[in-house]
Structure formats: structure tokens, C-alpha cells
Design an enzyme around this catalytic site. Structure first.
Site, PDB file in Angstrom:
ATOM      1  N   GLY A   1       0.773  -1.177  -0.012  1.00  0.00           N
ATOM      2  CA  GLY A   1      -0.094  -0.024   0.091  1.00  0.00           C
ATOM      3  C   GLY A   1       0.879   1.373   0.009  1.00  0.00           C
TER       4      GLY A   1
ATOM      5  CE  LYS B   1      13.030   1.595  -3.579  1.00  0.00           C
ATOM      6  NZ  LYS B   1      12.380   1.118  -2.568  1.00  0.00           N
TER       7      LYS B   1
ATOM      8  N   GLY C   1       8.608  -5.046  -8.391  1.00  0.00           N
ATOM      9  CA  GLY C   1       9.560  -4.042  -9.030  1.00  0.00           C
ATOM     10  C   GLY C   1      10.973  -4.336  -9.035  1.00  0.00           C
TER      11      GLY C   1
ATOM     12  CG  HIS D   1       2.893   0.843  -5.229  1.00  0.00           C
ATOM     13  ND1 HIS D   1       3.326   1.809  -4.131  1.00  0.00           N
ATOM     14  CD2 HIS D   1       3.486  -0.240  -4.545  1.00  0.00           C
ATOM     15  CE1 HIS D   1       3.836   1.303  -3.285  1.00  0.00           C
ATOM     16  NE2 HIS D   1       3.992   0.214  -3.465  1.00  0.00           N
TER      17      HIS D   1
ATOM     18  CB  SER E   1      10.790   4.424  -1.500  1.00  0.00           C
ATOM     19  OG  SER E   1      10.246   3.690  -0.184  1.00  0.00           O
TER      20      SER E   1
ATOM     21  CD  GLN F   1       7.551  -7.651   3.791  1.00  0.00           C
ATOM     22  OE1 GLN F   1       6.569  -8.664   3.392  1.00  0.00           O
ATOM     23  NE2 GLN F   1       7.963  -6.817   3.051  1.00  0.00           N
TER      24      GLN F   1
ATOM     25  CG  HIS G   1       5.351   5.058  -4.895  1.00  0.00           C
ATOM     26  ND1 HIS G   1       5.910   4.232  -5.756  1.00  0.00           N
ATOM     27  CD2 HIS G   1       5.590   4.375  -3.697  1.00  0.00           C
ATOM     28  CE1 HIS G   1       6.502   3.226  -5.382  1.00  0.00           C
ATOM     29  NE2 HIS G   1       6.357   3.171  -3.946  1.00  0.00           N
TER      30      HIS G   1
ATOM     31  CD  GLN H   1       9.940  -8.055  -2.442  1.00  0.00           C
ATOM     32  OE1 GLN H   1       9.826  -7.714  -1.251  1.00  0.00           O
ATOM     33  NE2 GLN H   1       9.236  -7.408  -3.243  1.00  0.00           N
TER      34      GLN H   1
HETATM   35  P1  AMP Z   1       5.799  -2.331  -1.561  1.00  0.00           P
HETATM   36  O1  AMP Z   1       4.615  -1.686  -1.477  1.00  0.00           O
HETATM   37  O2  AMP Z   1       6.940  -1.432  -1.208  1.00  0.00           O
HETATM   38  O3  AMP Z   1       6.093  -3.612  -0.875  1.00  0.00           O
HETATM   39  O4  AMP Z   1       6.083  -2.253  -3.269  1.00  0.00           O
HETATM   40  C1  AMP Z   1       5.255  -3.481  -3.840  1.00  0.00           C
HETATM   41  C2  AMP Z   1       5.865  -3.587  -5.203  1.00  0.00           C
HETATM   42  O5  AMP Z   1       6.068  -2.404  -5.866  1.00  0.00           O
HETATM   43  C3  AMP Z   1       7.175  -4.322  -5.054  1.00  0.00           C
HETATM   44  O6  AMP Z   1       7.393  -5.164  -6.067  1.00  0.00           O
HETATM   45  C4  AMP Z   1       8.208  -3.252  -5.300  1.00  0.00           C
HETATM   46  O7  AMP Z   1       9.492  -3.683  -5.915  1.00  0.00           O
HETATM   47  C5  AMP Z   1       7.442  -2.274  -6.265  1.00  0.00           C
HETATM   48  N1  AMP Z   1       8.101  -1.108  -6.212  1.00  0.00           N
HETATM   49  C6  AMP Z   1       8.217  -0.184  -5.145  1.00  0.00           C
HETATM   50  N2  AMP Z   1       8.756   0.874  -5.742  1.00  0.00           N
HETATM   51  C7  AMP Z   1       8.816   0.897  -6.814  1.00  0.00           C
HETATM   52  C8  AMP Z   1       9.471   1.805  -7.818  1.00  0.00           C
HETATM   53  N3  AMP Z   1       9.931   3.111  -7.570  1.00  0.00           N
HETATM   54  N4  AMP Z   1       9.497   1.479  -9.019  1.00  0.00           N
HETATM   55  C9  AMP Z   1       9.081   0.212  -9.421  1.00  0.00           C
HETATM   56  N5  AMP Z   1       8.552  -0.688  -8.724  1.00  0.00           N
HETATM   57  C10 AMP Z   1       8.437  -0.392  -7.295  1.00  0.00           C
END
Ligand code: AMP
Length: 283
Positions: free
Chosen positions: A31, A150, A148, A37, A186, A61, A34, A154
């Protein structure tokens, strides 16, 4: 768009879609959406009939001293953004739905989790990631899941789980989405005050500087890393790690002869940030 909170309802929705011959795409998230996502949602929307986005701030985690309790949460805003991207289902379960009393299983990937974020945050982190992603795959049974770049480590961990446990899902890695000044988007960027937000731009600038050295033909890992170290030092940032590792095995790279992951993690202000670039082996 439907918002679903229970596993039973989620499974029923997927069963109905499958019976109609539809393909299923899953975007796992925590969640605080940005553009990063949203880019994954767009990829899923373009490729799958039923697009499911999971929104679950996975407690397992996070470490004891990490930001689980302060992690940004705004389900109403997230739901509006997901709906705007044409997402069909937002799967947003409570923690007790995912981890009921008696829950006792953990997926541990060895080797590639011993370094970078696995070493820096602790083994629990990728155990938590691998376990929750495996559960989401079991619940949603997607044809394709989007992650992602990023979170480069993972993706390697998830790919290892999928291969080792013979899970029938294709993993798609999506490029890092950045702010105009290069900072990787992020959910944790909201922790940055204006000074820290400015300081944080040094992470990508450091990776860029190293990539430029590699681009000029340099293969020596230390010389490449030195360029990044200088930028971080100038910005008063002491990284938790700044390393060059093989893009598939995560073994240490001392000379860049094939594609290498240049990865950094650092505390900047109140946030712990990560970023990475892939340095090509064949420049
Ligand atoms: P998170 O909500 O931070 O766990 O991220 C959910 C998914 O979005 C994960 O697969 C992340 O790698 C991806 N993600 C987060 N930030 C970015 C970004 N700046 N660019 C591309 N994918 C992202």
C-alpha cells in the site's frame, strides 16, 4: 473495483474468472501507492483479464525495531488510485486472516538471502517475504505476478521460491520508477523532511556515478564502487551497504565481466532507503 478482505471470497472471485476462461495477474503491495506501484498495475492491466492487487502490510517481514507501526497506511486513497488504473480486485485482508492463531509455517530461501538486505535487516525479512508471497500465490493462483526491480533481491528470492516449489506463476520484473530528480519512489519517502529529501538524491547520483565509470570501460569493482562512495560521502551518507554482486547468484563481484547488481541501502533522515542499478557486463 471490488475490495475483498477474506481468503474465501478472494478464491471464489478467482474461481469465477477462471471458469470464464480469464487470465489472472497479481500485484503484491504493502500500500501507500506511488507511481512505482501504479506502473506495475498498468503492466498487469495490459496483460491480464482479472487484475488483483493485494494490499497487506506484512508484519512478519518487519523487525522489532523497524517501522511496522508507523508504516504509511491509507486504504481509501489506495483504493481510489487502484480503481483509477482499472484494477478489478483490491485484496486487503487483516493480519489475522493471513496469520490465524496456530500459524506455524515459514519459507526460508538460503544462500541469496545471506547478503545485502538479508544481512542488513536480518534473515526474518526474506522469510517473511517468501512466506507471504507464497501464501498470496496460493490464494490468488495468478498466471503472472508483477514485482519492481527496486527490490532486486526480493525478485531473486521470489523466483527461487517459484522454481524450487514448482509454483505455476510467471514472475515479471518491472523497471524502477523515479522522481524527477532521480530518487527511487518508495512509500518510505514520506518519512523524509525537506533536508533529508534533498540528501536522499545522493543515492541515485552515487549509482549513476559508478555506472558512468563502468560505462567508460572500467571493470575493476573497487574503482567502480569508489565513484559511488565519493558521492555518498559528499552527501554525508554512510551506507548500510554499497556492493557489487552478480545479478543472478548475488556472489560478490570484484571484476565486472557479466551483468552486476550495484545495490545500496542507507539511512537518510528518518527513512531506510534502498536503490540499485544493473551494470552491464558487455559495455
Ligand atoms: P511495496 O509496497 O513497497 O512492498 O512494493 C510493492 C511492489 O512495488 C514491489 O514489487 C516493489 O518492488 C514495487 N515498487 C516499489 N517501489 C517501486 C518503484 N519505485 N518502481 C518500481 N516498482 C516499485
Amino acid at each position: 473495483m471490488r475490495i475483498i478482505g477474506t481468503i474465501d471470497e478472494m478464491r471464489a472471485a478467482v474461481r469465477t474468472a477462471r471458469a470464464a476462461g480469464q487470465t489472472v495477474g497479481l500485484v503484491p503491495t504493502m500500500g501507500a501507492f506511488h507511481e512505482g506501484h501504479l506502473s506495475l498495475m498498468r503492466r498487469a492491466r495490459a496483460a491480464s483479464d482479472l487484475v488483483v492487487v493485494s494490499l497487506f502490510v506484512n508484519p512478519t517481514q518487519f523487525g522489532q525495531n523497524e517501522d511496522l507501526s508507523s508504516y504509511p497506511r491509507d486504504e481509501a486513497r489506495d483504493a481510489a488510485l487502484a480503481e483509477n488504473e482499472g484494477v478489478d480486485i483490491l485484496f486487503a485482508p487483516e493480519a489475522a486472516e493471513i496469520y490465524p492463531d496456530g500459524f506455524a509455517t515459514s519459507i526460508h530461501v538460503s544462500g541469496i538471502t545471506d547478503v545485502l538486505d538479508g544481512a542488513s535487516r536480518g534473515a526474518f525479512h526474506f522469510d517473511g517475504v517468501a512466506t507471504v508471497v507464497t501464501k498470496l500465490f496460493g490464494i490468488v493462483a495468478p498466471d503472472v505476478a508483477y514485482f519492481g526491480q527496486k527490490d532486486a533481491q526480493q525478485i531473486l528470492v521470489v523466483r527461487r521460491v517459484v522454481a524450487d516449489l514448482n509454483l505455476e506463476v510467471r514472475i515479471e520484473a518491472c523497471p524502477i520508477v523515479r522522481e524527477a530528480d532521480g530518487l527511487a519512489m518508495s512509500s518510505r519517502n514520506v518519512y523524509l523532511d525537506p533536508a533529508a529529501r534533498q540528501q536522499a538524491t545522493a543515492l541515485n547520483r552515487a549509482l549513476d556515478a559508478a555506472a558512468a565509470v563502468r560505462g567508460s570501460g572500467e571493470r575493476d569493482g573497487e574503482r567502480i564502487l569508489d565513484a559511488a562512495r565519493r558521492v555518498l560521502a559528499d552527501a554525508d551518507i554512510t551506507p548500510e551497504y554499497l556492493e557489487l554482486r552478480d545479478v543472478l547468484t548475488l556472489n560478490t563481484v570484484t571484476r565486472v565481466e557479466s551483468d552486476a547488481l550495484l545495490a545500496v541501502a542507507a539511512r537518510v533522515g528518518a527513512a531506510r532507503l534502498i536503490d540499485n542499478h544493473i551494470l552491464k557486463g558487455d559495455v
